[in-house]
Design an enzyme around this catalytic site. Structure first.
Site, mmCIF file in Angstrom:
data_model
loop_
_atom_site.group_PDB
_atom_site.id
_atom_site.type_symbol
_atom_site.label_atom_id
_atom_site.label_comp_id
_atom_site.label_asym_id
_atom_site.label_seq_id
_atom_site.Cartn_x
_atom_site.Cartn_y
_atom_site.Cartn_z
ATOM 1 N N LYS A 107 -6.448 -3.781 -7.815
ATOM 2 C CA LYS A 107 -7.086 -4.194 -6.561
ATOM 3 C C LYS A 107 -7.037 -5.704 -6.335
ATOM 4 O O LYS A 107 -7.070 -6.166 -5.199
ATOM 5 C CB LYS A 107 -8.523 -3.692 -6.516
ATOM 6 C CG LYS A 107 -8.584 -2.183 -6.291
ATOM 7 C CD LYS A 107 -9.967 -1.743 -5.838
ATOM 8 C CE LYS A 107 -9.947 -0.293 -5.393
ATOM 9 N NZ LYS A 107 -9.805 0.632 -6.544
ATOM 10 N N GLU A 123 -15.900 -4.008 1.795
ATOM 11 C CA GLU A 123 -16.687 -2.816 1.500
ATOM 12 C C GLU A 123 -16.348 -2.416 0.079
ATOM 13 O O GLU A 123 -15.296 -2.774 -0.439
ATOM 14 C CB GLU A 123 -16.323 -1.685 2.455
ATOM 15 C CG GLU A 123 -15.102 -0.844 2.025
ATOM 16 C CD GLU A 123 -13.798 -1.618 1.979
ATOM 17 O OE1 GLU A 123 -13.671 -2.608 2.714
ATOM 18 O OE2 GLU A 123 -12.893 -1.239 1.200
ATOM 19 N N SER A 173 -3.211 2.406 -13.008
ATOM 20 C CA SER A 173 -3.753 1.465 -12.023
ATOM 21 C C SER A 173 -4.927 0.633 -12.524
ATOM 22 O O SER A 173 -5.197 -0.436 -11.978
ATOM 23 C CB SER A 173 -4.160 2.229 -10.760
ATOM 24 O OG SER A 173 -5.005 3.318 -11.093
HETATM 25 C C1 LIG Z 1 -9.721 1.967 -6.430
HETATM 26 C C2 LIG Z 1 -8.842 2.485 -7.485
HETATM 27 C C3 LIG Z 1 -7.874 3.483 -7.215
HETATM 28 C C4 LIG Z 1 -7.721 4.148 -5.883
HETATM 29 O O1 LIG Z 1 -7.316 3.294 -4.855
HETATM 30 P P1 LIG Z 1 -5.854 3.328 -4.255
HETATM 31 O O2 LIG Z 1 -5.988 2.520 -3.027
HETATM 32 O O3 LIG Z 1 -5.492 4.741 -4.004
HETATM 33 O O4 LIG Z 1 -4.959 2.702 -5.254
HETATM 34 C C5 LIG Z 1 -7.036 3.871 -8.234
HETATM 35 N N1 LIG Z 1 -7.143 3.358 -9.472
HETATM 36 C C6 LIG Z 1 -8.055 2.405 -9.767
HETATM 37 C C7 LIG Z 1 -8.112 1.878 -11.161
HETATM 38 C C8 LIG Z 1 -8.934 1.949 -8.798
HETATM 39 O O5 LIG Z 1 -9.848 1.014 -9.105
#
Ligand SMILES: *Cc1c(COP(=O)(O)O)cnc(C)c1O
Length: 418
Positions: A93, A115, A404
């Site tokens: 993010k 948000e 992610s």
């Molecule tokens: C917020 C988040 C997501 C989901 O958000 P996307 O916009 O779909 O990427 C996925 N993995 C992690 C670690 C997150 O913090």
């Protein structure tokens, strides 16, 4: 002012039929201003350089691409993990928050609105604002504030004001609505940092452009390591930013299969899930036409997932288009399977993943379900194979999976489940 030529608007507003700007007229000037600013900034080498230096020296890019040997053995194919979990603040993010905060400063906006649901995007935005000396207000449902106390404290330490939202279920959907309301009133001096590839144009394209660094790096890294492209690229999909940022770099590589993994929650049939691409009708949420969970009256249905980051009833319009065009495939994994995969990756690789990408790991390991036939006017794109790709055991397969984020934030949740 005369209407600019189409070529002067290179940012996508529509992805097939999806996307657009389903917002009150009062918001259009702010969206136009943001679009123009991004078109200009992304063509400016000085801006690109400033962002690249921050991503490198501050955030820790490039993140490694790691060949996960024991996970590969378990999956029966070679698996590389793109380690966004190693980025500063623990998830992808920050790529978006840093880029948008820099853009806001360039636009002369000293106040940032954001948000947050679980608090991850709020923390990333508060971090970028601290770094750049910008004022930061983060809207958060009061129920989420209760569940995510440490992130509320963290945002406070970083100098952000966390504004509780008491409407509706008091979670992410209401927080987004409140952030948009603030922006309508204060757009003159405020920029709204939206946290995923959703919302009215230009946000889906802007966020994709800023997350594209994941896919661009990963593509070069896997070519360097293996001398070829992966067979499959896999990422979890909440709003869809880490997935689209990964997919976009491979979109023109026709032989690379793109697989988005949504949250099936307690099971698609239970209705308690968060899988709008797998099941959702076409609908409008937060200013964009996309795959949205809604009832027959068009009212938004509450989403459910063990993972707060996937717990959103819509997904980005570019994913809805990739689904319909058949370029990407969307599958869903239950809470139970995601938690099992979370534990499995801890043991197999010494990596504690966030629960969001644990959904992608679960699908890789063979616990996913294919996208069901659509229940709404837009049908999901299934290839009819009926089995998750993880069942196709073959040591020749080469997969790239975007991890992610890291799972520190999820420890309490997982331990509670026993
Ligand atoms: C917020 C988040 C997501 C989901 O958000 P996307 O916009 O779909 O990427 C996925 N993995 C992690 C670690 C997150 O913090």
């Amino acid at each position: 002012m005369s209407e600019p030529a189409a070529t002067a608007r290179p940012l996508d507003r529509r992805f097939g039929a999806y996307g657009g700007r389903y917002v009150p007229e009062t918001l259009i000037p702010a969206l136009d201003e943001l679009e123009a600013a991004w078109v200009e900034a992304r063509a400016d080498p000085a801006f690109a350089e400033e962002l690249a230096v921050l991503l490198r020296d501050y955030a820790g890019r490039p993140t490694p691409l790691y060949r996960a040997r024991r996970l590969s053995e378990a999956a029966g194919r070679t698996v590389y993990l793109k380690r966004e979990d190693l980025l500063h603040t623990g998830a992808h993010k920050l790529n978006n928050a840093l880029g948008q905060a820099l853009l806001a400063r360039r636009m002369g906006k000293a106040r940032i609105i954001a948000e947050t649901g679980a608090g991850q995007h709020g923390v990333a935005t508060a971090t970028a604002c601290a770094l750049l000396g910008l004022e930061c207000v983060v809207y958060m449902g009061s129920e989420d504030m209760r569940r995510q106390r440490p992130n509320v404290e963290r945002m406070g330490l970083l100098g952000a004001e966390v504004a509780p939202v008491e409407a509706g279920a008091r979670t992410l959907k209401e927080a987004v609505s409140e952030a948009i309301r603030d922006w309508v009133t204060n757009a003159g001096h405020s920029h709204y940092v939206l946290g995923s590839a959703v919302g009215p144009a230009p946000y889906p394209a802007l966020v994709r452009d800023l997350q594209r660094v994941i896919g661009d790096e990963a593509r070069a890294q896997i070519l360097a390591a293996e001398g070829r492209l992966p067979d499959r690229v896999i990422a979890c999909v909440g709003g869809g930013s880490n997935a689209i940022g990964t997919f976009v770099a491979f979109a023109a590589d026709a032989d690379v299969e793109l697989i988005g993994v949504e949250a099936a929650g307690e099971g698609i049939d239970s209705g308690r899930h968060s899988a709008p691409l797998s099941t959702g009708a076409r609908g409008i949420l937060h200013g964009s036409l996309s795959a949205v969970m809604q009832d027959t009256d068009g009212q938004i249905v509450e989403a459910h997932s063990v993972s707060a980051g996937l717990d959103y009833p819509g997904s980005g319009p570019e994913h809805a288009h990739l689904r319909d065009s058949g370029r990407a495939r969307y599958v869903a994994v239950t809470d139970d399977d995601a938690v099992a995969a979370f534990r499995r990756l801890c043991r197999l690789e010494g990596i504690v993943p966030a629960l969001e990408p644990a959904h992608a790991v679960a699908w890789l390991l063979g616990s996913g379900v294919e996208a069901a036939a659509g229940t709404g006017p837009v049908t999901a794109n299934g290839d009819g194979a009926g089995l998750a790709g993880g069942f196709r055991a073959s040591n020749e397969g080469l997969d790239l999976l975007t991890l992610s984020g890291r799972g520190d934030k999820d420890l309490a949740e997982v331990l509670e489940l026993g």
